[in-house]
Design a protein around this motif. Structure first.
Motif, mmCIF file in Angstrom:
data_model
loop_
_atom_site.group_PDB
_atom_site.id
_atom_site.type_symbol
_atom_site.label_atom_id
_atom_site.label_comp_id
_atom_site.label_asym_id
_atom_site.label_seq_id
_atom_site.Cartn_x
_atom_site.Cartn_y
_atom_site.Cartn_z
ATOM 1 N N ARG A 86 0.819 -1.227 0.000
ATOM 2 C CA ARG A 86 0.000 0.000 0.000
ATOM 3 C C ARG A 86 0.848 1.270 0.000
ATOM 4 O O ARG A 86 0.326 2.359 -0.213
ATOM 5 C CB ARG A 86 -0.891 0.030 1.258
ATOM 6 C CG ARG A 86 -2.008 -1.014 1.235
ATOM 7 C CD ARG A 86 -2.725 -1.028 2.557
ATOM 8 N NE ARG A 86 -1.797 -1.305 3.668
ATOM 9 C CZ ARG A 86 -2.069 -1.115 4.943
ATOM 10 N NH1 ARG A 86 -3.240 -0.618 5.305
ATOM 11 N NH2 ARG A 86 -1.180 -1.404 5.881
ATOM 12 N N TYR A 87 2.154 1.125 0.284
ATOM 13 C CA TYR A 87 2.978 2.324 0.434
ATOM 14 C C TYR A 87 4.195 2.295 -0.491
ATOM 15 O O TYR A 87 4.718 1.220 -0.790
ATOM 16 C CB TYR A 87 3.462 2.457 1.886
ATOM 17 C CG TYR A 87 2.317 2.499 2.849
ATOM 18 C CD1 TYR A 87 1.514 3.635 2.922
ATOM 19 C CD2 TYR A 87 1.987 1.403 3.624
ATOM 20 C CE1 TYR A 87 0.415 3.671 3.770
ATOM 21 C CE2 TYR A 87 0.893 1.432 4.472
ATOM 22 C CZ TYR A 87 0.104 2.564 4.542
ATOM 23 O OH TYR A 87 -0.978 2.598 5.361
ATOM 24 N N ARG A 111 -7.326 7.614 5.699
ATOM 25 C CA ARG A 111 -7.142 6.263 5.157
ATOM 26 C C ARG A 111 -6.040 5.501 5.906
ATOM 27 O O ARG A 111 -6.124 4.304 6.084
ATOM 28 C CB ARG A 111 -6.753 6.405 3.690
ATOM 29 C CG ARG A 111 -7.428 5.406 2.776
ATOM 30 C CD ARG A 111 -7.110 5.714 1.318
ATOM 31 N NE ARG A 111 -7.811 6.855 0.792
ATOM 32 C CZ ARG A 111 -7.419 7.551 -0.283
ATOM 33 N NH1 ARG A 111 -6.310 7.221 -0.922
ATOM 34 N NH2 ARG A 111 -8.118 8.579 -0.719
ATOM 35 N N HIS A 112 -5.003 6.212 6.309
ATOM 36 C CA HIS A 112 -3.800 5.490 6.779
ATOM 37 C C HIS A 112 -3.435 5.794 8.231
ATOM 38 O O HIS A 112 -2.302 5.574 8.624
ATOM 39 C CB HIS A 112 -2.601 5.873 5.887
ATOM 40 C CG HIS A 112 -2.793 5.512 4.443
ATOM 41 N ND1 HIS A 112 -2.916 4.214 4.015
ATOM 42 C CD2 HIS A 112 -2.899 6.282 3.334
ATOM 43 C CE1 HIS A 112 -3.080 4.202 2.690
ATOM 44 N NE2 HIS A 112 -3.084 5.436 2.259
ATOM 45 N N THR A 115 -1.558 3.029 10.309
ATOM 46 C CA THR A 115 -0.135 2.862 10.001
ATOM 47 C C THR A 115 0.651 4.016 10.599
ATOM 48 O O THR A 115 1.745 3.833 11.138
ATOM 49 C CB THR A 115 0.074 2.837 8.466
ATOM 50 O OG1 THR A 115 -0.832 1.911 7.909
ATOM 51 C CG2 THR A 115 1.491 2.461 8.105
#
Ligand SMILES: Cc1cc2nc3c(=O)[nH]c(=O)nc-3n(C[C@H](O)[C@H](O)[C@H](O)COP(=O)(O)OP(=O)(O)OC[C@H]3O[C@@H](n4cnc5c(N)ncnc54)[C@H](O)[C@@H]3O)c2cc1C
Length: 392
Positions: A247-248, A303-304, A307
């Protein structure tokens, strides 16, 4: 023809060098606000010449990294600069990471990465005796280099070819004068026929001065490193990476042997509270407000955030950072790690909140703007320079 380049990082200098080669009639001037070359990202990175494993086939990252690493190797050999093909292993720590590891293998094969192979049985331990995982890939041509030394050599080439590198020149305004661009610093103005912006962590701000769109905006991510204590440096022979979270665009905390013989562990990715803030305590209120006001940043944060919280925890608690690295080098103890200088990545974020994955290079009349050039841009610098100069 007068051509200006803003930024004396590895990209601005590579572009200026290329310009002096293909337009020997042009007067090329590189401008940087700092008093030295490579003061920001170029001087604060992992020092890895990436072979092109991860990048989507056909993307700029894939094509320019593959071409760039070949050119970089040749350049370092010609100039007597360190270029050590110590190789890298990418280790899957669990069954869940097997599919992402296979995707890396598919991409690497499509990108033409030479020598890549799956390691079987005890082969991982033969290459990296202290690494552990359920599967691994080996890239023997991934190398380590000294990017600041490469940047200084590019600057020498520019000067030898008659170009100029002006330090301590902070561009505060850009103005169009017909077909030309006026570059303004406190107390001084320079006029150019063409201008290239390679301003790294400030690239969106300088592009805005040229009349470009405000987004993608730069969101700065600090990458913190620790250094293995010298007596533990034998835990790592070359480069040991985990399978990154797909995702990153970051590669995850990894072990990197440096050309000076030391081994770094890092970098994590923590939101930086100052664009050029290398310490946790560095906060610039203006930078923070500019970031949090961005619609793209707010969407990204929604969204993140999980994390983000885990990265902040790993940053604040050394044992948590060490635990992450221990997941693929089990003998690592927290006290094996000594603090090392951090870097700050310039990561562009689109208005929809997505982290821009590929390099992004635009043009606005006589101005070419490099808006997103994260890793592997240092590896790709000579190929990016060709690409930019073609567009100019
Ligand atoms: C933690 C970290 C690890 C990384 N690891 C790797 C790696 O292993 N391999 C790899 O290939 N890449 C890696 N990268 C990426 C790589 O370092 C960058 O892609 C590359 O250095 C970008 O170069 P640049 O010239 O665009 O930016 P920079 O080196 O940041 O240079 C930009 C320059 O612009 C100047 N500037 C900005 N605004 C102005 C202004 N208004 N007026 C005048 N001058 C201005 C700045 O002073 C600066 O010197 C890493 C990056 C980080 C941060």
């Amino acid at each position: 023809m007068r051509i200006g380049v803003i930024g004396a990082g590895i990209l601005g200098l590579a572009v200026a060098r290329r310009l002096t080669q293909v337009r020997p009639d042009a007067r090329v001037t590189v401008l940087d606000k700092e008093d030295r070359i490579a003061a920001h990202q170029t001087g604060h990175n992992s020092g890895v010449a990436h072979a092109g494993l991860y990048y989507a086939p056909g993307s700029l990252k894939a094509t320019l990294c593959r071409r760039g690493i070949g050119l970089l190797k040749e350049y370092c050999q010609d100039r007597g600069l360190p270029y050590l093909e110590c190789g890298k292993v990418v280790v899957a720590r669990s069954i869940a990471e097997l599919e992402p590891l296979l995707e890396i293998e598919r991409r690497a094969t499509a990108n033409g990465v030479p020598g890549l192979r799956r390691l079987r049985g005890g082969e991982l331990r033969e290459i990296e005796p202290h690494a552990a995982g359920v599967a691994a890939l080996h890239s023997p041509t991934t190398a380590i280099v000294d990017f600041p030394a490469v940047a200084r050599a590019y600057a020498d080439d520019v000067r030898v070819a008659g170009g100029e590198v002006r330090l301590g020149f902070e561009v505060t305004r850009l103005r169009r004068a017909g077909e030309r661009v006026v570059v303004v610093a406190p107390g001084e103005e320079l006029v150019f026929d063409r201008l290239v912006v390679c301003a790294g962590l400030q690239s969106d701000r300088v592009a805005r001065l040229a009349g470009d769109a405000p987004e993608p905006a730069i969101v700065p991510f600090r990458g913190e490193y620790y250094r293995l204590r010298p007596e533990r440096a034998d835990l790592v022979r070359g480069l040991i990476y985990p399978v990154p979270d797909p995702r990153y665009p970051f590669l995850g905390v990894h072990f990197t042997r440096r050309v000076d013989g030391g081994v770094d562990v890092g970098p994590n990715a923590v939101l930086a509270l100052a664009r050029e803030g290398y310490r946790r305590s560095d906060v610039r209120a203006g930078d923070v407000w500019e970031t949090v006001r961005l619609p793209g940043f707010r969407r990204m944060a929604r969204r993140h955030w999980r994390t983000g919280v885990s990265e902040v925890y790993g940053s604040a608690v050394k044992a948590a950072f060490a635990a992450r690295a221990r997941s693929f080098v089990p003998e690592l103890a927290t006290h094996d790690l000594a603090p090392a200088p951090a870097g700050v990545r310039a990561q562009a974020v689109d208005p929809d909140g997505s982290l821009v994955d590929d390099f992004r290079i635009g043009r606005l009349g006589p101005v070419v703007t490099v808006r997103n050039a994260p890793s592997p841009a240092a590896t790709s610098s000579l190929a990016i320079a060709e690409y930019v100069v073609d567009r100019l």
